[in-house]
Design a protein around this motif. Structure first.
Motif: not given
Length: 854
Positions: A72-73, A79, A126, A203, A205
């Motif tokens: 998810w990072t 997302d 995020r 990105t 996170a």
């Protein structure tokens, strides 16, 4: 010396290569084609408090198995189904309300069922930003400031770049409780190398953890994320140093220590430039790197400059060529001066960006003659929180650059930093701490080959190293300032590779007690050998606790006897977030408002406040001490005026809460007393408005008379006296090497007479005969002992010159008037001696004349 990261070296090498190729290309090809301009690095923060984030606050796992735990990072993670909103984020008991001093903009779901505990264990955030092509090659690093409650981890493009209070995170699941209950949200600043960045979309996170199921609040804000441009190859980034602080040496009249934080991570060297303010040669002194501490990537530097002139004003600056600080001024100690001020602060800790700078500003205005400040620990709340250190130094920046800071570590300096790396990076203190050579008989425990002795040796060696820059002293204009380390935690007090030992005698069974005793043994010697008239000690946890539920029996048992035996003047403490001042009951006098002995003080200089202990559980009164004053809800600073024969202590009310126990206004004198001491060491502590007593000259305990002032070895001498306490048992002693001559009891009229015999092995020459009273006072007289006279009968002193013996000591006197003379009349002997002397002088003069005419 630190080095640049490989990526940064490659980027800078690329810049240099591009420049070289451009030059070569211009000389070899025609026509020249202009190179496109390098893209500019954004100067404004890429993320601020108001930036929009996608977030997940329902307690679910964003990348459950079989997906990778941290998928998810990654930038490619989708997302889009998450809700989005601007920061900051938080909740207080399920509502959008203040979390400490912060009010979140966006409400987070606080509870798993939306109603009550258990709380959501972990929240996920995020957001992203874009960089133009070629920008990352121009970036040295990124820097970000975050505020969080309770634990947090940050990733950039899937790479972990920061984690705080994250010791409980298992890395086996995304959803878990972690962190500690630290009260209000904590701010930290972190940096990351530009390697984590990419041209195009980037990105960020964040995982935010609750510390427990019934936590009352949660908070997250990334107030800034900015890029730091790379410098020209071979040149450090131009940025002046910060956190400049003066700290004392053991000899502040001729030397001075300086510490500072480099202005940029590219600064790998540092120097001090110093010159007399009146003019002269500028000296440049190299500093040493104290390393990187906490989350700040910049180096700390320290330097000590010696060979300075006493009582002299100097100008100085710190840094390196191209990135110097401003010029500041300080003055070395004047050994002949007696009048000055110093400031004493309790815990700053909370309110470092609001209360603390206000307290310091008030103190500086009240104490314009201050030579420095004493700090009783807990300067900050969390040692790894770089923002707190930044704010503490901002509050002190006016005084720390011109006067010395004498600080003791508190328990919060160990919070997240069990080796005190940040403390020792920020400050440079004398290395006169306890060691095996300075703890007296306690060192004997480490002698031998037994398991017990080997373990003692290991502990003492470790503690000597650990005490460096946390236990020390300095002498400044007749005041010895002493700092102790009152925090006792076996995790940092236990050395690596501790030798094995079993049994009750092993030191490992009582580490906290022995660490305190280790310092006490050193302190006893430091006080006993102090050349200063005044002695002041500072540490954190108080020997007499004031706030509810606190007590330090180990400190009290080991340190208070040393303070009392050496009659130290001030014992300055913190930790309890209240105010109290008092004394040990045995130092009380028959006069109200007048005591003797040490004064014990607990104070608070921050925005954190505790309640006072109840009367029934009062640690002072339950342990033989009296509180003259105590108060809660008060923030104070203290100014101590030092003169030749007095310390005048005043505590000022800098801030107070609605529940404060005083009606005095802010700015008023909250507490005041005076310590008066004469050169003979007689001391009085008086309350405001009380005049210290004037000691009359001590009354003579009596007078003595000797039957002769010259006596042969083995001869008998009559000693008589009057004016002594009836019935007192007196000891008679011959000195230099003390030899007992017996004793005598005073009669009911206060008189005595006693014959004494001079021992046959007494060395001839001048001696003292002492008559010693039961209280230790004494009356003395000088006598001369000669070689034995074989023709002298018993009782004959073998000497002449009768009359009262000269000299008296310890408040006594020798009686005037003629005394009995033993032996023959001396008149004829004296007359003969004078005749012989005259003849001798005449012969001497005649011989000189004869030589002159030869």
């Amino acid at each position: 010396m630190t080095t640049q990261s490989p990526a940064l070296r490659r980027r800078r090498a690329g810049l240099a290569s591009a420049a070289l190729l451009a030059v070569l290309g211009g000389s070899m090809a025609a026509p020249a084609v202009a190179a496109p301009p390098a893209p500019e690095v954004p100067v404004e923060p890429l993320i601020t408090t108001t930036s929009t984030w996608h977030y997940l606050d329902d307690g679910s796992d964003p990348s459950p198995a079989p997906a990778g735990i941290r998928d998810w990072t990654a930038p490619e993670f989708d997302d889009s189904a998450w809700p989005s909103a601007p920061g900051s984020f938080g909740a207080k008991n399920g509502r959008l309300d203040r979390v400490g001093p912060h009010t979140p903009t966006t409400l987070l779901n606080h509870y798993l069922d939306g109603m009550g505990a258990p709380t959501v264990p972990t929240y996920f955030f995020r957001t992203s930003f874009d960089l133009a092509d070629g920008v990352t090659d121009q970036v040295a690093s990124l820097r970000s400031t975050i505020t969080y409650d309770d634990a947090i981890v940050v990733w950039v493009n899937g790479v972990k770049v920061a984690g705080y209070v994250d010791g409980r995170i298992t890395e086996t699941t995304n959803v878990e409780y972690a962190g500690d209950s630290n009260g209000d949200p904590v701010s930290s600043t972190f940096s990351a190398d530009a390697d984590v960045l990419r041209d195009g979309r980037n990105t960020v996170a964040v995982a935010l953890h609750q510390d427990r199921e019934n936590s009352s609040d949660i908070y997250f804000d990334m107030s800034s994320l900015a890029l730091i441009p790379a410098s020209v190859p071979g040149q450090p980034v131009v940025a002046p140093p910060t956190r400049i602080v003066l700290t004392p040496t053991e000899t502040p009249s001729t030397s001075q220590s300086f510490s500072w934080l480099a202005g940029d991570a590219s600064h790998t060297t540092g120097q001090v430039q110093i010159v007399p303010s009146s003019g002269g040669e500028t000296r440049t002194v190299d500093a040493y790197s104290a390393g990187v501490a906490g989350s700040n990537p910049n180096q700390h530097f320290s330097a000590t400059v010696d060979a300075l002139a006493p009582a002299t004003e100097y100008d100085y600056r710190v840094g390196l060529e191209g990135s110097w600080s401003d010029w500041f001024t300080f003055r070395t100690e004047d050994p002949n001066a007696t009048d000055f001020q110093f400031v004493y602060y309790g815990d700053a800790q909370i309110g470092l960006d609001s209360t603390w700078p206000s307290v310091v500003a008030q103190a500086e205005a009240t104490a314009p003659r201050s030579i420095g400040s004493v700090h009783a620990g807990d300067l900050i709340n969390t040692s790894g929180n770089d923002t707190e250190w930044m704010n503490w130094f901002l509050g002190m920046q006016g005084s720390a650059v011109s006067t010395n800071v004498m600080a003791a570590p508190g328990n919060h300096e160990y919070s997240g930093d069990k080796t005190l790396s940040t403390w020792k990076a920020n400050f440079e203190y004398p290395h006169n701490n306890p060691s095996l050579e300075s703890i007296g008989e306690l060192a004997d425990l480490a002698n031998g080959d037994s398991d017990v002795a080997r373990q003692y040796a290991a502990y003492f060696a470790h503690w000597a190293e650990f005490a460096t820059e946390t236990v020390y002293y300095t002498d400044y204009q007749d005041v010895r300032f002493i700092t102790l380390n009152a925090t006792r935690d076996t995790t940092f007090l236990t050395p690596n590779g501790l030798p094995g030992c079993s049994g009750d005698e092993c030191p490992s069974a009582r580490v906290a007690e022995l660490w305190t005793k280790f310092q006490a043994a050193w302190l006893d010697g430091v006080l006993e050998n102090s050349p200063s008239k005044w002695n002041v000690v500072t540490f954190h946890q108080p020997v007499f606790s004031t706030s509810a539920g606190r007590d330090e029996p180990i400190l009290r048992a080991e340190w208070v006897p040393v303070f009392q035996d050496n009659d130290i003047d001030l014992v300055l403490m913190g930790h309890d977030h209240t105010y109290a001042r008092g004394y040990v009951d045995t130092d009380a006098t028959d006069t109200a408002g007048i005591t003797t002995g040490p004064v014990y003080v607990v104070s608070n200089s921050g925005a954190k406040h505790y309640e006072l202990e109840s009367d029934e559980k009062n640690v002072w009164t339950n342990n033989g001490a009296t509180q003259v004053i105590r108060g809660a809800g008060v923030t104070t600073y203290q100014v101590i005026d030092v003169s030749d024969d007095q310390l005048v202590y005043r505590s000022y009310l800098a801030e107070k809460t609605a529940d404060a126990t005083t009606e005095l206004p802010v700015g008023a004198v909250y507490d005041e007393f005076t310590v008066t001491k004469d050169d003979a060491g007689r001391k009085w502590v008086t309350e405001a408005g009380i005049t210290p007593p004037t000691d009359p000259e001590p009354e003579s305990p009596g007078e003595i008379a000797l039957s002769a002032r010259t006596i042969a070895v083995g001869g008998e001498l009559m000693v008589s006296g009057s004016g002594f306490p009836a019935g007192a048992e007196l000891a008679l002693e011959l000195r230099s090497t003390p030899v007992s001559l017996g004793s005598v009891t005073v009669d009911e009229d206060g008189a005595f007479a006693q014959a004494v015999t001079i021992p046959a092995d007494t060395v001839t020459g001048a001696h003292t005969l002492a008559v010693i009273l039961p209280d230790g006072s004494e009356v003395t007289a000088e006598i001369t002992v000669t070689a034995a006279d074989e023709n002298a009968g018993p009782g004959q002193g073998g000497g002449a010159d009768g009359g009262a013996a000269d000299g008296a000591g310890s408040g006594g006197s020798v009686a005037d008037g003629d005394l009995a003379i033993t032996g023959a009349d001396s008149t004829a002997l004296i007359t003969g001696a004078l005749v012989l002397l005259a003849l001798g002088l005449g012969l001497f003069a005649m011989r000189r004349r004869l030589r002159t005419h030869d």
